[in-house]
Design an enzyme around this catalytic site. Structure first.
Site, PDB file in Angstrom:
ATOM      1  CB  THR A  35      -1.007  -0.059   1.132  1.00  0.00           C
ATOM      2  OG1 THR A  35      -0.024  -0.346   2.280  1.00  0.00           O
ATOM      3  CG2 THR A  35      -1.823  -1.028   1.260  1.00  0.00           C
ATOM      4  CG  ASP A  36       4.967   0.919   0.639  1.00  0.00           C
ATOM      5  OD1 ASP A  36       4.607   0.369  -0.374  1.00  0.00           O
ATOM      6  OD2 ASP A  36       6.349   0.722   0.936  1.00  0.00           O
ATOM      7  CB  SER A  67      30.891  -5.006  10.222  1.00  0.00           C
ATOM      8  OG  SER A  67      29.703  -5.982  10.316  1.00  0.00           O
ATOM      9  CG  LEU A 123      12.195  -9.379  10.691  1.00  0.00           C
ATOM     10  CD1 LEU A 123      12.970 -10.278  11.526  1.00  0.00           C
ATOM     11  CD2 LEU A 123      10.843  -9.095  10.788  1.00  0.00           C
ATOM     12  CB  SER A 124      13.506  -3.325   7.772  1.00  0.00           C
ATOM     13  OG  SER A 124      12.644  -3.185   6.735  1.00  0.00           O
ATOM     14  CB  SER A 125      18.979  -6.116   9.021  1.00  0.00           C
ATOM     15  OG  SER A 125      19.336  -6.421   7.549  1.00  0.00           O
ATOM     16  CD  GLU A 158      17.875   0.864   2.025  1.00  0.00           C
ATOM     17  OE1 GLU A 158      18.099   0.280   1.121  1.00  0.00           O
ATOM     18  OE2 GLU A 158      17.932   0.344   3.143  1.00  0.00           O
ATOM     19  CG  ASP A 170      11.292  -1.084   5.635  1.00  0.00           C
ATOM     20  OD1 ASP A 170       9.984  -1.201   5.853  1.00  0.00           O
ATOM     21  OD2 ASP A 170      12.012  -1.651   4.640  1.00  0.00           O
ATOM     22  CE1 TYR A 222       7.650  -2.818  -4.057  1.00  0.00           C
ATOM     23  CE2 TYR A 222       9.054  -1.625  -6.101  1.00  0.00           C
ATOM     24  CZ  TYR A 222       8.284  -1.721  -4.801  1.00  0.00           C
ATOM     25  OH  TYR A 222       8.274  -0.340  -4.314  1.00  0.00           O
TER      26      TYR A 222
END
Length: 385
Positions: A35-36, A67, A123-125, A158, A170, A222
C-alpha cells in the site's frame, strides 16, 4: 557474551577507549502490504531485534568502522568520491553524506556495530542500521534534525548509495517505534498515529515463521505490480480527476473501468483498495481490544496477496493454510512476497502445538526447517544509557 558487551570489548581493543552506545530496531508490519507506493496506510512497529553501535568522535576527517557480524574493518573519508566498496559500509557512508546534504555537521568518528535482526527475513536490518547512525550523528553533533528528516536520511541512503528505491515505512518505524504501540502511517501525507498493541496482555503471541526461501521473481514482479497499480489509477483518474493514488479510489470507481484495463491490472488494484480499508478496520478493532477481527483481516490480506496480487509462493501458502488448521487467530505473508516470513497472531495456549506442527510438517514437505522468531514491539532509535 551479549551483543552489547562484545561491541564494547572490540571497541576498547581497536580504539583503546570508550564511546557512546546507540540502538535502533528492525520492524514488522502487521497489515498494509504493497500500500505504501499506492499512497495508502501501513501499520508497522519496531521490534526487540535491531542494531547496536558504539561510536566516538575521533577529531579527524576519517571514519573508522568495524562490523562485528562481517568481522571486517573499513576506513573512509566523507567526500562523495570516498564511497567505500563494502556494501555494509555504504549504509554508514550514505547516512553521513545525506546528513551533510541537509546542512548537518559530520566529522570523523570511530565505530563498532553488530545486529541481531535476522537477515533475509524481511525485518529491515538495513533500515535499523541507517536509523541508528542517523540518530547517533544527529545527537553527537547536535544537528537538531527532526525525526521525520532522520527517517528520510535513511530512505535517501537506500536510493542514492545502495540502489534500492524503497518507500519510507521501514526507516519511519525504526525512528518512530514505541514500545507497546504500532504506528498507522499515511504514506501520502506522512500523518501518523500510535495505537496500543499488547497481544501478550490479551492472551496472544506474535510470531514470525521464516520459510528461509527467496524466489528470484521478487524485483521484476514488484515493478510489474507497481505498473499495474499506476495503470488502474490512471484509468480511474479520467472519471475522477482528484484521484492521485490508488488509495484515493473507491471500489465502485474501479468497477467503472473494469472493461478498460487488463484483468491483471484490475485484480492488483482490487487488492490494494481492499487492503487500505483493512488497515483502518484493524485499527478500529485494536481500539476495541478485538484481536479476533485483527486476525481475520490478516487472513483476508494473505488471500489477496496470494490470489489477487500474486506475490505469495507455495511455501508461504502452505504455512498460511497450516495456521488455519491449527486455529491460529491470524496469519499472512509479510513483506514483498515470493519468500520470507508469515506473521502469525497465536493464542498462547495454542502456541507450542502450532510451532511444533508447523516446523515438523514444513520440514517434511520442503526438506528444510523454517526459522521461528518471537516478536515483541519495542522502542525505535535511542541512546543507550
Amino acid at each position: 557474551m551479549e551483543m552489547k558487551s562484545r561491541i564494547q570489548e572490540k571497541f576498547k581493543l581497536l580504539y583503546g577507549t570508550e564511546g557512546d552506545l546507540f540502538s535502533s530496531a528492525g520492524r514488522i508490519n502487521l497489515i498494509g502490504e504493497h500500500t505504501d507506493y499506492n499512497g495508502g496506510y501501513v501499520f508497522p512497529g519496531a521490534i526487540d531485534k535491531g542494531i547496536i553501535i558504539e561510536i566516538r568522535l575521533n577529531g579527524t576527517d576519517k571514519v573508522h568502522a568495524y562490523s562485528l557480524d562481517y568481522d571486517e574493518y573499513v576506513e573512509f573519508g566523507l567526500n562523495e568520491e570516498d564511497k567505500p566498496q563494502q556494501s555494509w559500509a555504504r549504509y554508514i557512508f550514505g547516512v553521513c553524506r545525506e546528513t551533510m546534504k541537509r546542512g548537518g555537521k559530520v566529522e570523523g568518528f570511530d565505530t563498532v556495530f553488530a545486529g541481531d535482526v535476522p537477515l533475509g527475513a524481511g525485518l529491515s536490518s538495513s533500515a535499523a542500521l541507517e536509523s541508528t547512525f542517523a540518530y547517533a550523528l544527529n545527537y553527537l553533533f547536535n544537528n537538531m534534525i527532526d525525526k521525520f528528516e532522520l527517517a528520510k536520511i535513511g530512505q535517501s541512503t537506500e536510493h542514492n548509495y545502495c540502489g534500492v528505491n524503497c518507500g519510507i515505512m521501514d526507516q519511519f518505524a525504526s525512528i518512530f517505534g514505541k514500545k507497546g504501540s504500532l504506528i498507522r502511517l499515511n504514506c501520502k501525507t506522512l500523518e501518523y498515529k500510535y495505537f496500543p498493541f499488547d497481544p501478550e496482555a490479551a492472551g496472544y503471541k506474535l510470531v514470525l515463521i521464516d520459510s528461509c526461501v527467496k524466489h528470484e521473481l521478487a524485483s521484476s514482479a514488484y515493478n510489474k505490480r507497481r505498473q499495474s497499480c499506476e495503470n488502474a489509477c490512471a484509468a480511474i483518474k479520467k472519471n475522477h480527476p482528484d484521484v492521485e493514488f490508488l488509495s484515493d479510489a473507491k471500489r465502485v470507481w474501479l468497477d467503472e473501468v473494469r472493461d478498460q484495463i487488463p484483468e491483471e491490472d484490475f485484480l492488483r488494484a482490487e487488492y490494494v483498495i481492499g487492503e487500505v480499508q483493512r488497515v483502518l478496520d484493524v485499527c478500529d478493532a485494536l481500539e476495541r481490544g478485538d484481536y479476533e477481527t485483527v486476525g481475520e483481516m490478516m487472513y483476508e490480506t494473505h488471500f489477496g496477496l496470494s490470489r489477487l496480487y500474486e506475490v505469495s509462493c507455495e511455501e508461504l501458502d502452505f504455512l498460511n493454510k497450516l495456521a488455519r488448521k491449527c486455529d491460529v487467530t491470524g496469519s499472512r505473508v509479510m513483506g514483498g512476497g515470493f519468500g520470507g516470513c508469515t506473521i502469525n497472531l497465536v493464542r498462547k495456549d495454542l502456541y507450542d502445538s502450532f510451532i511444533s506442527t508447523a516446523t515438523t510438517q514444513f520440514t517434511e514437505k520442503f526438506g528444510h526447517a523454517p526459522k521461528v522468531y518471537d516478536v515483541v514491539i519495542s522502542d525505535g532509535a535511542r541512546k543507550i544509557e
